[in-house]
Design a protein around this motif. Sequence first.
Motif, PDB file in Angstrom:
ATOM      1  N   ALA A  91       0.828  -1.203   0.000  1.00 15.47           N
ATOM      2  CA  ALA A  91       0.000   0.000   0.000  1.00 15.47           C
ATOM      3  C   ALA A  91       0.867   1.260   0.000  1.00 15.47           C
ATOM      4  O   ALA A  91       0.517   2.275  -0.609  1.00 15.47           O
ATOM      5  CB  ALA A  91      -0.931   0.001   1.215  1.00 15.47           C
ATOM      6  N   LYS A 149      -4.301  -6.106  -4.181  1.00 14.28           N
ATOM      7  CA  LYS A 149      -5.616  -5.645  -3.738  1.00 14.28           C
ATOM      8  C   LYS A 149      -6.379  -6.791  -3.075  1.00 14.28           C
ATOM      9  O   LYS A 149      -7.119  -6.596  -2.116  1.00 14.28           O
ATOM     10  CB  LYS A 149      -6.434  -5.147  -4.930  1.00 14.28           C
ATOM     11  CG  LYS A 149      -6.383  -3.644  -5.089  1.00 14.28           C
ATOM     12  CD  LYS A 149      -7.332  -3.206  -6.185  1.00 14.28           C
ATOM     13  CE  LYS A 149      -7.344  -1.693  -6.270  1.00 14.28           C
ATOM     14  NZ  LYS A 149      -7.944  -1.220  -7.505  1.00 14.28           N
ATOM     15  N   ASP A 168      -5.685  -2.725   2.641  1.00 18.39           N
ATOM     16  CA  ASP A 168      -5.403  -1.285   2.610  1.00 18.39           C
ATOM     17  C   ASP A 168      -4.831  -0.838   1.266  1.00 18.39           C
ATOM     18  O   ASP A 168      -4.420   0.315   1.117  1.00 18.39           O
ATOM     19  CB  ASP A 168      -4.489  -0.860   3.775  1.00 18.39           C
ATOM     20  CG  ASP A 168      -3.115  -1.514   3.715  1.00 18.39           C
ATOM     21  OD1 ASP A 168      -2.955  -2.512   2.990  1.00 18.39           O
ATOM     22  OD2 ASP A 168      -2.208  -1.023   4.412  1.00 18.39           O
ATOM     23  N   VAL A 169      -4.789  -1.750   0.297  1.00 17.19           N
ATOM     24  CA  VAL A 169      -4.335  -1.345  -1.043  1.00 17.19           C
ATOM     25  C   VAL A 169      -5.541  -0.814  -1.834  1.00 17.19           C
ATOM     26  O   VAL A 169      -6.418  -1.564  -2.232  1.00 17.19           O
ATOM     27  CB  VAL A 169      -3.682  -2.522  -1.806  1.00 17.19           C
ATOM     28  CG1 VAL A 169      -3.352  -2.128  -3.237  1.00 17.19           C
ATOM     29  CG2 VAL A 169      -2.426  -2.982  -1.094  1.00 17.19           C
TER      30      VAL A 169
END
Length: 394
Positions: free
Chosen positions: A86, A124, A129-130
Amino acid sequence: MDPRTNPYAPGAGTIPPELAGRNEIIEKVAIALDRCRNGLSSRGFLLVGLRGVGKTVLLTRMSQNAEAKGYVVVSIETPEQRSLPALLIPELRSALLKLDRHAGLEAAGKRALRVLGSFVGAMKVKYNDVEFGFDLGHEMGVADSGDLEHDLVSLFVEVGRAAQSQKTALVLFIDEIQYIEEEQFAALIMAIHRCTQQQLPVLLIGAGLPQLVGQAGRAKSYAERLFEYPEIGPLTDAEARKALEAPAKKLGVKYDTTALKEILIQTQSYPYFLQEWGKHSWATAAASPIQLDDVKFATELAISDLDASFFRVRFDRLTPSEKKYLRAMAELGPGSHRSGDIAHLLKKEVQSVAPVRASLVRKGMIYSQAHGENGFTVPLFGDFIKRVIAEVEV
Ligand SMILES: Nc1ncnc2c1ncn2[C@@H]1O[C@H](COP(=O)(O)OP(=O)(O)OP(=O)(O)O)[C@@H](O)[C@H]1O
Ligand SMILES: [Mg+2]
């Protein structure tokens, strides 16, 4: 003296008016960068030091130097609880676009961007948190397996090739590296390792607390040989004097010898504290030269400032049992102390306080240089905790 011209700059990551005593390490890193770009063997650096010694400002200076020389720079700070992908993805995208701008849409750069797109897609799914809005395309079968180590290696190799085709190097500056989770740290080390093996111009310059040396070794045993681990510590007497005198001299202000000596004693020449004492001594003195009495008064102000901010923010994040543990540690005096001795003071078995100790390490409050030894990561924290907690509680 005039508060408008007070040159000292205490603060987290605040560039000091005089970056004293760090020329040698700055030059070493500059040499490594140049060698790396030219395809010669070079090792990355992980700068290791306690809180407030100047790791962040060093990284900032080094990254400015690298940028001025035309290197492609990626700078990130690892906050607790953010995944490495991220943090890396948006920065790598900017870096690749910069490379592209030099090149005018050249093949290796375009491919690296598509590989980054594949990486985003895979990560993802893995890390929640990506979040990434740009569509970078996709390179089928490269960096899209969903296995971080595998994908990060592929990504770095592509990025390295793109940098190489532009005769530059990609330099990753990562601050607070001790907060990267072990599995992610292992992937990062592996990715750098692969670039090194293939002589691709990708270099890691990181900084963190002393525990990072052990963490790197546990993540990948060869990490020991892949990086240099220069210790960033307090300044020598001469350097500390320079840090105080040089900025004052530019403004026509001098220090009495005894005044300077007193600041060195009080601060133990830790950079952050030098800035605090410099600032308050300046504010206290009526005129040049700054005298011993000014420094004595400044000491009270500096300590109450530190107690209210630098030390306090860390103290407030502690649980009651962590505070007790640190208070017992402080009782044993400066330096490192054995877990057994701390437990003994708390009238507990070592095993029963082991979870408290582990959580203090995780929070970055204490570190262990040798097995079973514990030291404060914040200089002079022992004195602080003695000021706020009168005695050891069991
Ligand atoms: N070489 C130096 N000479 C003089 N002052 C310095 C030097 N290095 C850092 N300082 C000052 O010390 C303070 C702390 O610097 P910095 O935030 O870079 O430390 P750090 O090691 O990153 O600390 P932390 O571990 O808390 O992040 C700043 O106010 C900075 O201006
Ligand atoms: Mg820092």
